[in-house]
Design a protein around this motif. Structure first.
Motif, PDB file in Angstrom:
ATOM      1  N   ASP A 119       4.716  10.951  -2.075  1.00 44.28           N
ATOM      2  CA  ASP A 119       6.057  11.589  -1.847  1.00 44.28           C
ATOM      3  C   ASP A 119       6.089  12.618  -0.481  1.00 44.28           C
ATOM      4  OD1 ASP A 119       7.159  10.119  -4.296  1.00 44.28           O
ATOM      5  OD2 ASP A 119       6.930  12.068  -5.300  1.00 44.28           O
ATOM      6  N   ILE A 120       4.840  13.351  -0.592  1.00 45.11           N
ATOM      7  CA  ILE A 120       4.848  14.252   0.480  1.00 45.11           C
ATOM      8  C   ILE A 120       4.480  13.444   1.898  1.00 45.11           C
ATOM      9  CG2 ILE A 120       3.396  16.025   1.717  1.00 45.11           C
ATOM     10  CD1 ILE A 120       2.718  16.819  -1.286  1.00 45.11           C
ATOM     11  N   LYS A 121       3.937  12.351   1.835  1.00 45.19           N
ATOM     12  CA  LYS A 121       3.768  11.491   3.109  1.00 45.19           C
ATOM     13  C   LYS A 121       5.032  11.032   3.636  1.00 45.19           C
ATOM     14  CE  LYS A 121       1.176   7.559   4.984  1.00 45.19           C
ATOM     15  NZ  LYS A 121       0.101   6.666   4.714  1.00 45.19           N
ATOM     16  N   SER A 122       5.825  10.559   2.814  1.00 42.07           N
ATOM     17  CA  SER A 122       7.301  10.066   2.829  1.00 42.07           C
ATOM     18  C   SER A 122       8.106  11.229   3.731  1.00 42.07           C
ATOM     19  CB  SER A 122       8.090   9.526   1.678  1.00 42.07           C
ATOM     20  OG  SER A 122       8.322  10.557   0.929  1.00 42.07           O
ATOM     21  N   MET A 123       7.950  12.345   3.341  1.00 45.14           N
ATOM     22  CA  MET A 123       8.623  13.462   3.932  1.00 45.14           C
ATOM     23  C   MET A 123       7.959  14.041   5.329  1.00 45.14           C
ATOM     24  SD  MET A 123       9.874  15.832   0.746  1.00 45.14           S
ATOM     25  CE  MET A 123       8.247  16.401   0.112  1.00 45.14           C
ATOM     26  N   LEU A 124       6.652  14.298   5.196  1.00 47.77           N
ATOM     27  CA  LEU A 124       6.078  14.697   6.422  1.00 47.77           C
ATOM     28  C   LEU A 124       5.223  13.869   7.365  1.00 47.77           C
ATOM     29  CD1 LEU A 124       4.196  17.743   4.793  1.00 47.77           C
ATOM     30  CD2 LEU A 124       6.520  17.631   5.521  1.00 47.77           C
ATOM     31  N   ASN A 166       0.622  -1.249  -0.079  1.00 45.77           N
ATOM     32  CA  ASN A 166      -0.001  -0.082   0.092  1.00 45.77           C
ATOM     33  C   ASN A 166       0.789   1.328   0.210  1.00 45.77           C
ATOM     34  OD1 ASN A 166      -2.276  -1.479   0.021  1.00 45.77           O
ATOM     35  ND2 ASN A 166      -1.981  -1.709   2.396  1.00 45.77           N
ATOM     36  N   SER A 167       2.026   1.295  -0.532  1.00 45.04           N
ATOM     37  CA  SER A 167       2.794   2.413  -0.742  1.00 45.04           C
ATOM     38  C   SER A 167       2.400   3.282  -1.464  1.00 45.04           C
ATOM     39  CB  SER A 167       4.291   1.998  -1.032  1.00 45.04           C
ATOM     40  OG  SER A 167       4.216   1.404  -2.339  1.00 45.04           O
ATOM     41  N   GLY A 168       1.401   2.857  -2.639  1.00 36.29           N
ATOM     42  CA  GLY A 168       0.877   3.842  -3.451  1.00 36.29           C
ATOM     43  C   GLY A 168       2.141   4.114  -4.633  1.00 36.29           C
ATOM     44  N   TYR A 169       3.098   3.383  -4.793  1.00 31.33           N
ATOM     45  CA  TYR A 169       4.103   3.394  -5.866  1.00 31.33           C
ATOM     46  C   TYR A 169       3.357   2.895  -7.172  1.00 31.33           C
ATOM     47  CZ  TYR A 169       7.527   5.662  -2.928  1.00 31.33           C
ATOM     48  OH  TYR A 169       8.232   6.581  -2.110  1.00 31.33           O
ATOM     49  N   ARG A 223       7.858   7.832 -18.258  1.00 29.82           N
ATOM     50  CA  ARG A 223       8.039   7.008 -17.143  1.00 29.82           C
ATOM     51  C   ARG A 223       9.200   7.781 -16.244  1.00 29.82           C
ATOM     52  NH1 ARG A 223       9.575   1.419 -18.241  1.00 29.82           N
ATOM     53  NH2 ARG A 223      11.716   2.278 -18.618  1.00 29.82           N
ATOM     54  N   PRO A 224       8.687   8.169 -15.266  1.00 25.86           N
ATOM     55  CA  PRO A 224       9.614   8.745 -14.252  1.00 25.86           C
ATOM     56  C   PRO A 224      10.860   7.699 -13.774  1.00 25.86           C
ATOM     57  CG  PRO A 224       7.996   8.726 -13.003  1.00 25.86           C
ATOM     58  CD  PRO A 224       7.572   8.139 -14.507  1.00 25.86           C
ATOM     59  N   GLU A 225      12.213   8.399 -13.646  1.00 24.35           N
ATOM     60  CA  GLU A 225      13.096   7.414 -12.852  1.00 24.35           C
ATOM     61  C   GLU A 225      12.884   7.611 -11.565  1.00 24.35           C
ATOM     62  OE1 GLU A 225      16.950   8.854 -14.292  1.00 24.35           O
ATOM     63  OE2 GLU A 225      16.543   8.365 -16.483  1.00 24.35           O
ATOM     64  N   ARG A 226      12.377   6.617 -10.747  1.00 29.75           N
ATOM     65  CA  ARG A 226      11.962   6.569  -9.262  1.00 29.75           C
ATOM     66  C   ARG A 226      13.155   6.797  -8.381  1.00 29.75           C
ATOM     67  NH1 ARG A 226       8.307   8.936  -7.184  1.00 29.75           N
ATOM     68  NH2 ARG A 226       7.403   8.072  -5.577  1.00 29.75           N
ATOM     69  N   THR A 227      13.040   7.652  -7.519  1.00 29.70           N
ATOM     70  CA  THR A 227      14.035   7.799  -6.466  1.00 29.70           C
ATOM     71  C   THR A 227      13.449   7.745  -4.999  1.00 29.70           C
ATOM     72  OG1 THR A 227      13.799  10.286  -6.413  1.00 29.70           O
ATOM     73  CG2 THR A 227      15.499   9.297  -7.760  1.00 29.70           C
ATOM     74  N   VAL A 228      14.046   7.068  -4.159  1.00 34.52           N
ATOM     75  CA  VAL A 228      13.587   6.587  -2.904  1.00 34.52           C
ATOM     76  C   VAL A 228      14.597   7.305  -2.033  1.00 34.52           C
ATOM     77  CG1 VAL A 228      12.475   5.010  -1.350  1.00 34.52           C
ATOM     78  CG2 VAL A 228      12.469   4.793  -3.551  1.00 34.52           C
ATOM     79  N   PRO A 229      14.328   8.280  -1.551  1.00 33.37           N
ATOM     80  CA  PRO A 229      15.505   9.077  -0.392  1.00 33.37           C
ATOM     81  C   PRO A 229      15.822   8.097   0.841  1.00 33.37           C
ATOM     82  CG  PRO A 229      14.010  10.749  -1.035  1.00 33.37           C
ATOM     83  CD  PRO A 229      13.514   9.271  -1.553  1.00 33.37           C
ATOM     84  N   GLU A 242       5.759  23.300  -5.443  1.00 29.57           N
ATOM     85  CA  GLU A 242       6.917  23.540  -5.773  1.00 29.57           C
ATOM     86  C   GLU A 242       7.946  23.174  -4.737  1.00 29.57           C
ATOM     87  OE1 GLU A 242       8.748  26.606  -8.146  1.00 29.57           O
ATOM     88  OE2 GLU A 242       7.687  26.350  -9.730  1.00 29.57           O
ATOM     89  N   LEU A 243       7.387  23.805  -3.613  1.00 35.43           N
ATOM     90  CA  LEU A 243       8.488  23.451  -2.334  1.00 35.43           C
ATOM     91  C   LEU A 243       8.572  21.936  -2.054  1.00 35.43           C
ATOM     92  CD1 LEU A 243       7.423  26.095   0.435  1.00 35.43           C
ATOM     93  CD2 LEU A 243       9.321  26.202  -1.086  1.00 35.43           C
ATOM     94  N   ALA A 244       7.430  21.526  -2.154  1.00 30.90           N
ATOM     95  CA  ALA A 244       7.559  19.687  -1.893  1.00 30.90           C
ATOM     96  C   ALA A 244       8.368  19.058  -2.960  1.00 30.90           C
ATOM     97  CB  ALA A 244       5.958  19.288  -1.849  1.00 30.90           C
ATOM     98  N   LEU A 245       8.056  19.375  -4.350  1.00 25.56           N
ATOM     99  CA  LEU A 245       8.821  18.818  -5.461  1.00 25.56           C
ATOM    100  C   LEU A 245      10.479  19.114  -5.246  1.00 25.56           C
ATOM    101  CD1 LEU A 245       6.711  19.806  -8.478  1.00 25.56           C
ATOM    102  CD2 LEU A 245       7.040  17.614  -7.755  1.00 25.56           C
ATOM    103  N   GLY A 246      10.707  20.384  -4.860  1.00 22.84           N
ATOM    104  CA  GLY A 246      12.191  20.606  -4.625  1.00 22.84           C
ATOM    105  C   GLY A 246      12.607  19.916  -3.585  1.00 22.84           C
ATOM    106  N   GLN A 247      12.019  19.687  -2.291  1.00 25.53           N
ATOM    107  CA  GLN A 247      12.550  19.022  -1.202  1.00 25.53           C
ATOM    108  C   GLN A 247      12.485  17.510  -1.430  1.00 25.53           C
ATOM    109  OE1 GLN A 247      11.215  20.568   2.487  1.00 25.53           O
ATOM    110  NE2 GLN A 247      10.862  18.432   3.280  1.00 25.53           N
ATOM    111  N   PHE A 248      11.764  16.949  -2.081  1.00 27.60           N
ATOM    112  CA  PHE A 248      11.680  15.557  -2.090  1.00 27.60           C
ATOM    113  C   PHE A 248      12.780  15.075  -3.258  1.00 27.60           C
ATOM    114  CE2 PHE A 248      10.654  11.568  -4.220  1.00 27.60           C
ATOM    115  CZ  PHE A 248      10.311  10.829  -3.040  1.00 27.60           C
ATOM    116  N   HIS A 249      12.927  15.600  -4.490  1.00 27.44           N
ATOM    117  CA  HIS A 249      13.884  15.296  -5.263  1.00 27.44           C
ATOM    118  C   HIS A 249      15.210  15.935  -5.036  1.00 27.44           C
ATOM    119  CE1 HIS A 249      10.850  13.015  -7.561  1.00 27.44           C
ATOM    120  NE2 HIS A 249       9.820  14.178  -7.426  1.00 27.44           N
ATOM    121  N   ARG A 250      15.492  17.011  -4.546  1.00 22.97           N
ATOM    122  CA  ARG A 250      16.596  17.418  -4.240  1.00 22.97           C
ATOM    123  C   ARG A 250      17.352  17.695  -5.197  1.00 22.97           C
ATOM    124  NH1 ARG A 250      17.748  15.178   1.270  1.00 22.97           N
ATOM    125  NH2 ARG A 250      19.275  16.911   1.640  1.00 22.97           N
ATOM    126  N   THR A 251      16.673  18.573  -6.347  1.00 20.97           N
ATOM    127  CA  THR A 251      17.767  18.714  -7.480  1.00 20.97           C
ATOM    128  C   THR A 251      16.837  19.890  -8.093  1.00 20.97           C
ATOM    129  OG1 THR A 251      18.622  17.972  -9.340  1.00 20.97           O
ATOM    130  CG2 THR A 251      16.418  17.197  -9.008  1.00 20.97           C
TER     131      THR A 251
END
Length: 595
Positions: free
Chosen positions: A487-492, A25-28, A576-582, A99-108
């Motif tokens: 993605d936001i859930k994994s951060m917050l 149920n990770s949602g990925y 298809r995105p290249e998936r990243t899992v911090p 935009e803040l969430a995208l930048g913080q999650f992908h860190r690029t």
């Protein structure tokens, strides 16, 4: 077109299914997606407050002081706050948060982030960088004008208080401290002639066909501005995060001082009443809602790549939701309070001229800051002091936004080509600042103000809204709202509510589409002072606008052509995105599969 050199982030990554790696149920997405493994040497903010001040400094700029008060009174006064707040809640703030969430999650940065979202939209990153360059070509010139005023303010009698200067004409009319002064349509105040005939010397240019030579005084001012910018950015967020402690906080001290002074002036409350008196019938006009939408978008600044860049230096678990709410509120309240600072002074001027506030509030844009307000300051007790702090405020407001805009380019390009630039930041920033300085030279000519207006209207306005629209579509529809909220859930630690999901999927894109369609349907003639822009200059303007946006479809075609396989396979790869899992345990950008 040849294949560009692939950065180390672009190297092929293991293509294991995230469904097998992620918890239930990770949602990925259960489709196979590459997982990138890389180590992190990325800078981080020294303190949380450095990041907040940088975001506030970028979002709160000269437009908050000159554009919002004018737009507010023009569109119904207090009644305008209703569409403004609604557009902020359903359009501006959700995009800001995204935009803040995208930048913080992908860190690029704004270019390389698209390989993690939807690779075919990578042209958005290039478009953002070009738009940021256009902004730097004219925005820093406005700061240079403020610096020239700042230098001119160190005088016992401010040079725009009287008509006895070499640049003044017979039309110069000084009504302060005098009675029975006749003010005609040909009359020009000392402040207006100081701005047009001494600072700009625009009378020496006949228009865009003959902009004339470069004003060496403005050249020196601009050189000093870019010198400050370079030494603020050359070491990254470690230095810029300290500089904003001054540049982001000082404007609020000055605004407070000017607000208190304005409130004590005779006639101040006439200005406040004019500013806030609601005209409810205005709410039935479409243009009011368009202006509210455009104002909140340009005020908060999503789509410029700056929020992506600044948030990318945050710790992974930073509460970006709270940051988005706090900084958005600060920005909107600053705009609102700036209206009181401006209109108390306009009320004072109306009192002195013995005319209606509407007659002195006709100036907009830079003219409000370089003619109307200095004129009022010049006739206050302690005028030199108030002039100095006012232009210090303008300079610091402008510098913050320049820091953000150039950091967006720096982060985007360095993250895309780390093998060349990772250890050469100082040289790269020097090269970028030099390009911006050279690109600004045309705005320093006698007709430079005409170039500034052209770049502002065509180089940024339409293009950045279209870019923001495509960014919202790419994230919500192609990357997927479920994936983004996970993605936001994994951060917050929690999933955004239904309100945010609906805004991201439907309301925010519709908000931007509404601005685009409305701006295309109604285009007012482009004028500056008494100069009407010729048709050929508008054609040049459209080419300038297209020169940034065109990289989006160009990259889409390029990506499809160079990707091997059938058309269906190519589309699958390009979307298809290249998936990243911090790796949350190390709080670094080490992109490793979650066991």
């Amino acid at each position: 077109m040849s294949e560009p050199t692939m950065s180390h982030q672009d190297q092929p990554a293991p293509t294991e299914s995230l469904a097998a790696q992620a918890p239930p149920n990770s949602g990925y997405n259960t489709n196979p997606a590459p997982v990138i493994t890389q180590t992190d040497s990325r800078d981080k903010w020294s303190k949380k407050i450095d990041f907040l001040l940088s975001v506030i400094g970028f979002a709160v700029d000269l437009g908050n002081v000159w554009r919002f008060p004018y737009i507010c009174y023009q569109n119904g006064g207090g009644a305008f706050l209703i569409p403004y707040i609604l557009m902020a809640i359903f359009g501006g703030v959700p995009l800001f948060y995204m935009e803040l969430a995208l930048g913080q999650f992908h860190r690029t940065g704004a270019i390389s982030i698209w390989k993690h979202i939807c690779p075919i939209f990578k042209g958005i990153g290039f478009a953002i960088c070009i738009i940021a360059l256009y902004v730097s070509f004219y925005y820093n010139t406005i700061i240079a004008w403020a610096l020239y005023y700042f230098y001119s303010s160190f005088a016992s009698t401010l040079p725009w208080t009287h008509c006895d200067n070499p640049w003044n004409t017979p039309n110069c009319t000084n009504y302060f401290g005098k009675s029975n002064v006749t003010w005609t349509n040909f009359s020009r105040s000392p402040a207006e002639e100081f701005y047009t005939r001494n600072v700009l010397e625009i009378h020496r240019s006949s228009g865009l066909r003959n902009v004339g030579g470069i004003r060496w005084q403005l050249l020196l001012c601009l050189f000093l501005i870019f010198t400050i910018v370079y030494f603020s950015l050359w070491k990254g967020v470690k230095t810029s995060g300290k500089v904003v402690w001054v540049t982001a906080t000082l404007p609020y001290v000055v605004l407070f001082i000017l607000l208190i002074r304005g409130a004590t002036l005779p006639g101040a409350w006439r200005g406040v009443a004019f500013y806030l008196k609601p005209k409810w019938e205005k709410l039935l006009e479409t243009s009011v809602w368009v202006d509210a939408a455009a104002q909140i978008f340009f005020s908060l600044g999503p789509g410029f790549g700056v929020l992506l860049a600044l948030a990318s230096y945050n710790p992974f678990t930073n509460n970006c939701y709270r940051d988005a709410i706090v900084t958005s509120l600060v920005n909107c309240l600053t705009s609102f309070v700036s209206g009181f600072v401006i209109f108390t002074v306009l009320g004072y001027m109306a009192e002195k001229r013995n005319v209606d506030v509407e007659d002195v509030a006709k100036d907009k844009g830079p003219s409000l800051l370089f003619i109307t307000y200095p004129e009022a300051i010049a006739n206050m007790v302690g005028s030199t002091f108030f002039a100095i702090i006012f232009f210090v405020m303008m300079i610091t407001l402008g510098l913050d936004s320049t820091f953000g805009g150039l950091e967006a380019i720096i982060t985007a390009v360095m993250d895309e080509y780390p093998e060349y630039l990772a250890h050469r930041r100082e040289l790269f920033v020097l090269g970028l600042v030099s390009v911006c300085f050279l690109g600004s030279l045309s705005t320093l000519t006698y007709g430079g103000a005409y170039v500034v207006k052209l770049l502002e209207e065509f180089g940024v306005s339409c293009s950045i809204i279209a870019v923001g629209f495509l960014e919202a579509i790419a994230v919500s529809w192609f990357y997927g709202i479920q994936r983004f909220t996970n993605d936001i859930k994994s951060m917050l630690g929690y999933t955004p509510g239904i309100f945010w999901k609906v805004c991201w999927v439907a309301i925010s894109p519709a908000f931007l589409a509404y601005i685009i369609v409305s701006s295309l349907l109604y285009q007012a003639p482009l004028t500056l002072f008494d100069y009407r822009y010729p048709d050929w200059s508008l054609t040049v303007g459209y080419f300038i606008g297209a020169s940034s946006f065109m990289w989006i479809p160009i990259y889409m075609v390029y990506k499809l052509v160079w990707t091997p396989g059938s058309l269906k396979q190519r589309l699958a790869v390009c979307l298809r995105p290249e998936r990243t899992v911090p790796d949350l345990q190390t709080d670094s950008l080490s992109m490793t599969p979650v066991p």
